[in-house]
Design an enzyme around this catalytic site. Structure first.
Site, PDB file in Angstrom:
ATOM      1  N   ASP A  80       1.032  -1.169   0.152  1.00  0.00           N
ATOM      2  CA  ASP A  80       0.386  -0.024   0.159  1.00  0.00           C
ATOM      3  C   ASP A  80       0.963   1.577  -0.254  1.00  0.00           C
ATOM      4  O   ASP A  80       1.809   1.135   0.705  1.00  0.00           O
ATOM      5  CB  ASP A  80      -0.991   0.013   0.858  1.00  0.00           C
ATOM      6  CG  ASP A  80      -1.756   0.728   1.454  1.00  0.00           C
ATOM      7  OD1 ASP A  80      -2.067   1.462  -0.368  1.00  0.00           O
ATOM      8  OD2 ASP A  80      -2.032   1.094   2.486  1.00  0.00           O
ATOM      9  N   ASP A 102       2.584   5.579  -5.264  1.00  0.00           N
ATOM     10  CA  ASP A 102       1.672   6.751  -5.466  1.00  0.00           C
ATOM     11  C   ASP A 102       2.520   7.884  -5.899  1.00  0.00           C
ATOM     12  O   ASP A 102       3.693   8.032  -4.810  1.00  0.00           O
ATOM     13  CB  ASP A 102       1.560   6.821  -3.596  1.00  0.00           C
ATOM     14  CG  ASP A 102       0.805   8.076  -3.422  1.00  0.00           C
ATOM     15  OD1 ASP A 102       0.298   8.765  -4.190  1.00  0.00           O
ATOM     16  OD2 ASP A 102       0.207   8.258  -2.052  1.00  0.00           O
ATOM     17  N   HIS A 178      -7.578  10.324   4.568  1.00  0.00           N
ATOM     18  CA  HIS A 178      -7.091   9.078   5.024  1.00  0.00           C
ATOM     19  C   HIS A 178      -7.979   9.404   6.107  1.00  0.00           C
ATOM     20  O   HIS A 178      -7.894   9.709   7.273  1.00  0.00           O
ATOM     21  CB  HIS A 178      -5.718   8.793   5.261  1.00  0.00           C
ATOM     22  CG  HIS A 178      -5.620   7.990   3.806  1.00  0.00           C
ATOM     23  ND1 HIS A 178      -4.683   8.590   2.885  1.00  0.00           N
ATOM     24  CD2 HIS A 178      -5.501   6.818   3.246  1.00  0.00           C
ATOM     25  CE1 HIS A 178      -4.248   7.602   1.725  1.00  0.00           C
ATOM     26  NE2 HIS A 178      -4.869   7.064   2.091  1.00  0.00           N
ATOM     27  N   SER A 211     -13.193   4.153   5.225  1.00  0.00           N
ATOM     28  CA  SER A 211     -13.762   4.576   6.932  1.00  0.00           C
ATOM     29  C   SER A 211     -14.420   5.451   6.988  1.00  0.00           C
ATOM     30  O   SER A 211     -13.334   6.815   6.096  1.00  0.00           O
ATOM     31  CB  SER A 211     -12.170   4.504   7.452  1.00  0.00           C
ATOM     32  OG  SER A 211     -11.460   3.248   7.562  1.00  0.00           O
TER      33      SER A 211
HETATM   34 ZN    ZN Z   1      -4.815   5.188   0.733  1.00  0.00          ZN
END
Ligand code: ZN
Length: 286
Positions: A80, A102, A178, A211
């Protein structure tokens, strides 16, 4: 069985559902997440962030991949938020089957160049690649990377990006952060933007910061082109809220008495996400 992110996500894309990518940095929590996925016959992506690898140590990845190999449901082990090319090489070496690069904070041209280089290397050894375009917000110091302001993904840029890099999936910014949202921040997804991006690029799209968004929005996104939803804070909050409660009994000291009720609490949240994303029973499609 252990498989790649692409194998899992192409099926999700074809059948309009989303696969949860649960962030893991603890072996007991990992087993709990695999257990609940198997109980619900749901495909699973195990997301492990480089900081989490540093915490659990790379040897744990061997155990993680062995459990995945034995599992009746398809499981990808996903790196990730890879920050650079060198990190991706580490992910390949220690057994991941999927990587994210990323470059979202870079100018478009640099993000394209970096992502393309990662795709060439990862594809050569059979791993799939997720890249990110646009920036996802961050709510607090405990959250993963992110910026204060969201830069929404531009659909035209997304098409250019996908064509020039050859990525297998794309993380987009449509209004998530996030971490856990503070009371004064009302998250709202731009679902029309999602539709526009999907019509252009067709490939599996990824939602980070999943989330804590309203269930209806997430459920809609999971049926409208989002095929992977990263869940980190929600399962960890459930686990540690329960642990605080359990530890009120100050006589307890054994992990094997303290952890099981916490894992059950985490599994309940994970099961809710699996239902919400329409992933129940979908392992049969593989
Ligand atoms: Zn992320």
């Amino acid at each position: 069985m252990l498989t790649t992110g692409k194998t899992i996500l192409d099926v999700a894309n074809e059948h309009n559902f989303a696969v949860p990518a649960f962030n893991i940095s603890d072996y007991s929590m990992f087993n709990g997440i695999v257990d609940v996925s198997e109980e619900m016959n749901a495909p699973l992506i195990v997301g492990i962030h480089p900081d989490e690898v540093r915490h659990v140590r790379s040897e744990m990845i061997t155990a993680v991949t062995q459990r995945a190999h034995r599992s009746p449901v398809p499981i990808a082990i996903h790196w990730d938020h890879g920050a650079n090319y060198e990190q991706v090489l580490t992910a390949i070496r220690i057994g991941f089957t999927s990587v994210m690069i990323d470059g979202s904070m870079l100018p478009l041209e640099d993000n394209i160049a970096l992502s393309r280089k990662v795709v060439q290397t990862a594809h050569a050894v059979g791993l799939s690649v997720e890249a990110e375009l646009g920036t996802i917000g961050a709510t607090d110091g405990e959250a993963e990377e992110g910026s204060e302001a969201i830069v929404y993904t531009n659909p035209e840029d997304a098409l250019t990006f996908v064509r020039e890099t050859g990525v297998d999936s794309l993380a987009i910014a449509i209004g998530t952060y996030h971490g856990i949202y503070p009371a004064n921040l009302k998250p709202e997804l731009k679902l029309d933007l999602l539709k526009e991006i999907k019509e252009k690029v067709h490939l599996p799209l990824v939602l980070h910061g999943g989330s804590n968004n309203p269930d209806e929005e997430i459920a809609y996104a999971a049926r409208s082109g989002i095929n992977k939803i990263n869940i980190s804070s929600d399962i960890k909050v459930a686990y540690f809220m329960k642990m605080r409660e359990v530890l009120a009994d100050t006589k307890l000291r054994e992990p094997l008495t303290i952890q099981p009720p916490c894992i059950e609490a985490m599994k309940a949240v994970a099961a809710h996400k699996i239902e919400l994303f329409d992933t129940v029973g979908k392992a049969s499609l593989y």
